[in-house]
Design a protein around this motif. Structure first.
Motif, PDB file in Angstrom:
ATOM      1  N   UNK B 221       0.836  -1.197   0.000  1.00  0.00           N
ATOM      2  CA  UNK B 221       0.000   0.000   0.000  1.00  0.00           C
ATOM      3  C   UNK B 221       0.871   1.247   0.000  1.00  0.00           C
ATOM      4  N   UNK B 241      -4.902   1.132  -5.510  1.00  0.00           N
ATOM      5  CA  UNK B 241      -4.463   0.517  -4.249  1.00  0.00           C
ATOM      6  C   UNK B 241      -5.524   0.564  -3.147  1.00  0.00           C
ATOM      7  N   UNK B 242      -5.979   1.764  -2.793  1.00  0.00           N
ATOM      8  CA  UNK B 242      -6.876   1.834  -1.647  1.00  0.00           C
ATOM      9  C   UNK B 242      -8.265   1.303  -1.971  1.00  0.00           C
ATOM     10  N   UNK B 245      -7.702  -2.493  -1.470  1.00  0.00           N
ATOM     11  CA  UNK B 245      -7.396  -2.916  -0.103  1.00  0.00           C
ATOM     12  C   UNK B 245      -8.473  -2.506   0.903  1.00  0.00           C
ATOM     13  N   UNK B 246      -9.155  -1.416   0.644  1.00  0.00           N
ATOM     14  CA  UNK B 246     -10.144  -0.942   1.620  1.00  0.00           C
ATOM     15  C   UNK B 246     -11.577  -1.332   1.270  1.00  0.00           C
TER      16      UNK B 246
END
Lengths: 341, 329
Positions: B221, B241-242, B245-246
């Motif tokens: 991240x 990315x976020x 991942x989120x």
């Protein structure tokens, strides 16, 4: 809960020295801590900080010539340091068991894992082969190993890393030890398997009443598993205390810097990670004063002449740092990492 | 080449290893992706998912079994070693094991000078000794090592410093693309942070494009703009990315992010995924994740889900992606 008058394991001023160049080098210096009944205590530090050496010394597993183990380690009041090998052998495996980072090298490749677990049980208890195998299979089942009877007949190389680690924990628990020393038990595993093994370790307190001394370099593992934590730096204790306190209000700049240097998975992403400059000193070139001094942002004259003594900071928290006593303690950590998804 | 040409493009890349008894190990099982200039792609997954093999295929350190690999728009899948060599300076690799990657019997200066001796300079002529020496000093400054390091042997350095040397060697020929295979996973946290920062600095200064192969989601991240999650040889989810991942859309990504032990006391306990990753030799039919998926339905065991966009720039290979209209739990 009233404090137990005698902790399960009471380590005081443990020192381990190895001979080198005509002198002695202290790998571990004055490490003190205790582990209570059914408690999980974390021992954290970077490579070379002396965490594994500490564990090996407790188990009496250091037998290299010339190595000196000093200080005291009392297990239920029995002194482990200097205990006769015979007495220690009876204790090891039965009352204190250990699991290692790499289960591939900890098992012998030439016997089935069932054979190896049976052997350990029969070394400590008078049981028939059949009864020992029954216990083995039951243990493997408790550890969540699928088809335990068949798995017991397999060789270590035939199992996945996660299964091998489960088999290793089963072996360690085979005689119901009161203390389990786990040296980086999940480091070689993938995160989804690591989560399973940590769940298993957390459950041991209830299922077996075992205490665990968990050695790890991963602050995440500590946060999720250990009630209390001990931070080692270059063979010395930097800080110890309840894990929650340590994470919220670290008193030693090393603990704080170590926590800050972990990239956050949630919350704002820092432009740069607050890395700790430089490297930990090797035991040979450890400075006279605070070992963390050369890398510390708060280093000043009082840190240099001698290593700061461990001072009590708050309930159960101790730190080897001069800042709190000088009235300039570290501020509580900004809890950017606490942001839940 | 325009700014819109991907630095790297993979088209249905497969890498199959033949095993005894006619078995086949599909390490990479049909992967297509593009890496645009300046992008930092994180390739994540558990051991055995094929991420390292894919990384090697990207640079043709391994030949692919089928599919195409394009570097800056040029098909390099079947180029001969001789024709590939002039392209090599543009693409470099940093390996996980910093010790094994450096010849212990040669000084750092020699190790770093070798690529400069092998490959001609930008003018097409052999580099002179003076140019090489100047470049070596430049490289040391770039990765934060003293020039005196050039005269020493690899064993004289710590793990973090050795990884700096490896990075310096990868950068010697000014590559446009750097593939780094687990570049920080062997390092302690405090040192790891230094190297992660170094990668970020180098990208800003040199305009590099990165592919990071890694298993540590927090590290990924920190250094990636986009993430591709691999499971048993295929990409199951890919996106910013976020976003990935989120707000993971694939149950595997969700399990993976939940399993990361976070350095927060009292953080939600990890969601447990049962069992281990199945063997890539006989991977499950249908969805490759259905044997471990908490959301699996009958269809998942039969029909393989294909990677499809659920919103712009976010792709997932799942019949019932999380947060979609199919499941409102």
């Amino acid at each position: 809960m009233p404090a137990d008058p005698m902790p399960l394991l009471d380590v005081r001023n443990l020192c381990v020295s190895v001979p080198a160049n005509g002198g002695m080098i202290r790998l571990v210096e004055n490490v003190s801590f205790c582990v209570d009944e059914a408690e999980i205590v974390g021992l954290v530090g970077e490579s070379g900080s002396g965490k594994s050496v500490t564990a090996m010394a407790l188990m009496g597993l250091i037998d290299s010539p010339g190595v000196q183990v000093r200080g005291s380690a009392r297990f239920r009041g029995q002194e482990l340091v200097g205990m006769a090998p015979r007495a220690l052998r009876a204790l090891r495996g039965r009352d204190i068991a250990m699991i290692f980072q790499d289960p591939m090298t900890a098992f012998t490749p030439v016997y089935t894992i069932g054979w190896q677990i049976d052997e350990q049980i029969r070394a400590h208890e008078r049981l028939s082969r059949r009864a020992a195998r029954a216990r083995t299979v039951q243990l493997l089942a408790e550890m969540g190993v699928p088809d335990p009877a068949r798995t017991a007949q397999r060789y270590p190389h035939q199992l996945s890393g996660g299964l091998r680690q489960r088999a290793m924990i089963a072996m360690a628990l085979s005689c119901n030890p009161t203390l389990l020393i786990a040296d980086e038990p999940t480091t070689a595993l993938d995160v989804t398997v690591q989560a399973q093994i940590l769940e298993l370790l957390r459950g041991l307190r209830h299922s077996h009443g075992s205490s665990v001394l968990l050695i790890t370099h991963d602050m995440g593992v500590v946060a999720q598993t250990c009630a209390r934590t001990l931070v080692l730096y270059s063979g010395r204790m930097a800080e110890s205390g309840p894990t929650a306190t340590l994470f919220a209000r670290p008193a030693h700049p090393y603990t704080a810097a170590l926590l800050d240097s972990i990239p956050p998975l949630y919350g704002p992403r820092p432009h740069r990670l607050p890395a700790i400059a430089g490297l930990p000193p090797t035991p040979r070139e450890r400075p006279a004063g605070c070992a963390f001094g050369p890398r510390c942002a708060h280093v000043h004259a009082t840190c240099l002449p001698a290593p700061p003594a461990l001072a009590s900071i708050g309930p159960g928290q101790q730190a080897a740092c001069v800042l709190p006593a000088e009235g300039t303690p570290l501020p509580p950590r900004a809890t950017a990492q606490a942001t839940q998804p | 080449m325009t700014p819109f040409t991907p630095v790297l493009e993979l088209r249905d890349v497969r890498k199959t290893y033949r095993l005894p008894r006619g078995q086949k190990l599909k390490a990479v099982d049909g992967i297509s992706l593009r890496v645009m200039p300046g992008e930092m792609l994180g390739l994540v997954g558990e051991s055995g998912c094929g991420k390292s093999t894919l990384g090697r295929c990207m640079l043709r350190l391994d030949d692919v079994s089928s599919g195409q690999v394009l570097f800056e728009g040029r098909d390099i899948t079947t180029l001969s070693e001789r024709k590939l060599r002039p392209l090599r300076p543009g693409m470099q690799m940093v390996f996980q094991n910093s010790t094994a990657a450096l010849n212990p019997r040669r000084r750092v200066g020699d190790l770093l000078a070798e690529p400069l001796r092998v490959h001609p300079g930008p003018d097409g002529r052999r580099r002179t000794a003076a140019t090489i020496t100047a470049r070596l000093h430049e490289l040391m400054a770039l990765v934060g090592l003293p020039a005196s390091a050039l005269a020493r042997y690899p064993h004289a350095f710590s793990g973090g410093q050795r990884q700096r040397i490896n990075i310096a060697r990868a950068l010697a020929l000014s590559p446009r693309l750097v593939v780094a295979d687990e570049p920080v996973s062997a390092l302690d946290v405090s040192v790891q942070a230094q190297i992660v920062n170094l990668f970020a600095d180098l990208r800003a200064r040199l305009g590099l494009t990165y592919v990071f192969v890694a298993h540590d989601l927090a590290v990924v991240r920190q250094i990636s703009t986009r993430v591709a999650v691999m499971y048993l040889g295929a990409i199951v989810e890919c996106g910013e990315t976020d976003a990935v991942l989120h707000a993971p859309a694939h149950p595997y990504t969700a399990a993976l992010t939940a399993a990361v032990p976070r350095p927060v006391v009292g953080a939600a306990p990890a969601m447990l995924l049962r069992g281990d990753v199945p063997s890539p030799v006989n991977r499950p039919a249908g969805c490759r994740f259905h044997t471990r998926c908490p959301q699996a339905q009958v269809r998942c065991g039969v029909e393989e889900p294909l990677l499809r966009a659920i919103r712009p720039g976010h792709e997932v290979a799942c019949h019932y992606p999380l947060g979609g209209e199919h499941r409102k739990v």
